[in-house]
Design a protein around this motif. Structure first.
Motif, short mmCIF file in Angstrom:
data_model
loop_
_atom_site.label_atom_id
_atom_site.label_comp_id
_atom_site.label_asym_id
_atom_site.label_seq_id
_atom_site.Cartn_x
_atom_site.Cartn_y
_atom_site.Cartn_z
N VAL A 1 0.87 -1.18 0.00
CA VAL A 1 0.00 0.00 0.00
C VAL A 1 0.91 1.23 0.00
CG1 VAL A 1 -1.91 1.19 1.12
CG2 VAL A 1 -1.71 -1.29 1.34
N PRO A 2 1.30 1.70 -1.19
CA PRO A 2 2.22 2.85 -1.26
C PRO A 2 1.69 4.07 -0.52
CG PRO A 2 2.01 1.80 -3.41
CD PRO A 2 0.97 1.18 -2.52
N GLY A 3 2.54 4.67 0.28
CA GLY A 3 2.18 5.88 1.00
C GLY A 3 1.47 5.66 2.32
N THR B 1 -5.76 -0.17 6.14
CA THR B 1 -5.18 -0.98 5.06
C THR B 1 -5.77 -2.39 5.08
OG1 THR B 1 -3.35 -1.59 6.53
CG2 THR B 1 -2.96 0.26 5.02
N ASN B 2 -5.53 -3.09 4.00
CA ASN B 2 -5.92 -4.49 3.89
C ASN B 2 -5.20 -5.33 4.95
OD1 ASN B 2 -5.10 -7.33 2.51
ND2 ASN B 2 -7.10 -6.70 1.74
N ILE B 3 -5.85 -6.40 5.39
CA ILE B 3 -5.27 -7.28 6.41
C ILE B 3 -3.86 -7.74 6.04
CG2 ILE B 3 -5.46 -9.59 7.44
CD1 ILE B 3 -8.51 -9.20 7.43
N MET B 4 -3.60 -7.96 4.77
CA MET B 4 -2.30 -8.49 4.35
C MET B 4 -1.30 -7.41 3.97
SD MET B 4 -2.88 -11.54 5.04
CE MET B 4 -1.23 -12.11 4.62
N ALA B 5 -1.59 -6.15 4.27
CA ALA B 5 -0.66 -5.07 3.95
C ALA B 5 0.65 -5.25 4.71
CB ALA B 5 -1.29 -3.72 4.29
N SER B 6 1.74 -4.81 4.07
CA SER B 6 3.06 -4.96 4.68
C SER B 6 3.98 -3.86 4.20
CB SER B 6 3.65 -6.33 4.31
OG SER B 6 4.99 -6.44 4.73
N ALA B 7 4.95 -3.53 5.05
CA ALA B 7 5.97 -2.55 4.68
C ALA B 7 7.11 -3.19 3.90
CB ALA B 7 6.52 -1.88 5.94
N SER B 8 7.02 -4.49 3.65
CA SER B 8 8.13 -5.21 3.03
C SER B 8 8.45 -4.74 1.62
CB SER B 8 7.83 -6.72 3.01
OG SER B 8 6.65 -6.99 2.29
N GLY C 1 8.67 -1.66 0.79
CA GLY C 1 9.48 -0.46 0.92
C GLY C 1 8.81 0.82 0.47
N LEU C 2 7.50 0.76 0.18
CA LEU C 2 6.80 1.94 -0.32
C LEU C 2 5.79 2.52 0.66
CD1 LEU C 2 6.14 0.76 -4.00
CD2 LEU C 2 7.99 2.23 -3.15
N GLY C 3 5.60 1.85 1.78
CA GLY C 3 4.64 2.35 2.76
C GLY C 3 4.53 1.39 3.92
N SER C 4 3.88 1.84 4.97
CA SER C 4 3.67 1.02 6.16
C SER C 4 2.63 -0.07 5.88
CB SER C 4 3.19 1.90 7.31
OG SER C 4 2.70 1.14 8.38
N GLY C 5 2.62 -1.07 6.76
CA GLY C 5 1.54 -2.05 6.70
C GLY C 5 0.23 -1.47 7.20
#
Length: 234
Positions: A183-185, A192-199, A201-205
């Motif tokens: 999820v950029p930004g 965010t979506n349950i599976m969002a991640s900062a991995s 490198g474009l945004g936080s989970g």
């Protein structure tokens, strides 16, 4: 006449492969194992808390419209004193002073034959104390893996009770075959979506407070019968 009609309907169902249970919500048993000897963790983790973890999953492992996909049921639990002398090396991961390796954990899980440590007919959830080179035991990373339809989760004890980025449903998402989404930004306070991640490198989970989207639900439902069959056959 009615009997003939019923028989005709049964024949149609059999012939066309109609699944009359297609909308049935499946229930998966959970086996919890506390593998950390951390005194604070042992104080926090009791049977009441583990039952609450099941409630958390049933409340938050949901679609975007908050409806259920599967249900979870408490089956059993092994506290640290129950497994501290186990010959399963999986237990050694509870307080290991080295970065967690998911593939190594899968090997140890698959090799484990101690029924207190691994219930082959349930999804196993391990409560451990995660360690990283940068944060030591202050790290709170957690992990989930489908593991060829023999799922397991490693949940850092500090994240119990649905703290810090919705860990229970996120890791269970991995256990049902889902990958991270970017999820950029996004910031830590973004929805965010349950599976969002900062991995990426474009945004936080973010908060991971938006349920699974249609594609993710389709993936979960694809694996539901496969996981169910594997757990039943072992």
């Amino acid at each position: 006449m009615l009997k003939k009609l019923i028989n005709f309907i049964i024949v149609l169902i059999s012939f066309y492969g109609v699944n009359i249970y297609a909308n049935e919500i499946k229930t998966f048993d959970l086996h919890f194992v506390v593998i950390t000897n951390n005194p604070d963790a042992k104080t926090k983790v009791n049977l009441n808390q583990l039952y609450e973890e099941v409630n958390v999953l049933n409340k938050y492992f949901v679609k975007e419209d908050r409806s259920s996909i599967v249900n979870f049921r408490f089956k059993s639990a092994s506290l640290y004193n129950d497994i501290k002398s186990s010959t399963c090396h999986l237990v050694d991961l509870g307080d290991a002073m080295q970065p967690f390796n998911l593939e190594n954990a899968a090997t140890l899980f698959n090799d484990c034959t101690d029924l207190n440590v691994r219930d082959k007919n349930a999804i196993n959830i391990y409560i451990f104390d995660e360690y990283s080179d940068s944060k030591g035991f202050n790290s709170i990373n957690s992990y989930g893996k489908r593991n060829s339809n023999k799922p397991f989760i490693f949940l850092d004890w500090k994240r119990l009770n649905h703290t810090t980025q919705s860990p229970e449903e996120h890791e269970m998402g991995h256990a049902f075959g889902l990958s991270h989404v970017c999820v950029p930004g996004a910031t830590i306070n973004s929805s965010t979506n349950i599976m969002a991640s900062a991995s990426c490198g474009l945004g936080s989970g973010g908060k991971r407070d938006i349920g699974f989207d249609a594609s993710q639900v389709q993936t979960i439902l694809h694996y539901v019968p496969l996981i169910e069959a594997k757990l039943a056959s072992q």
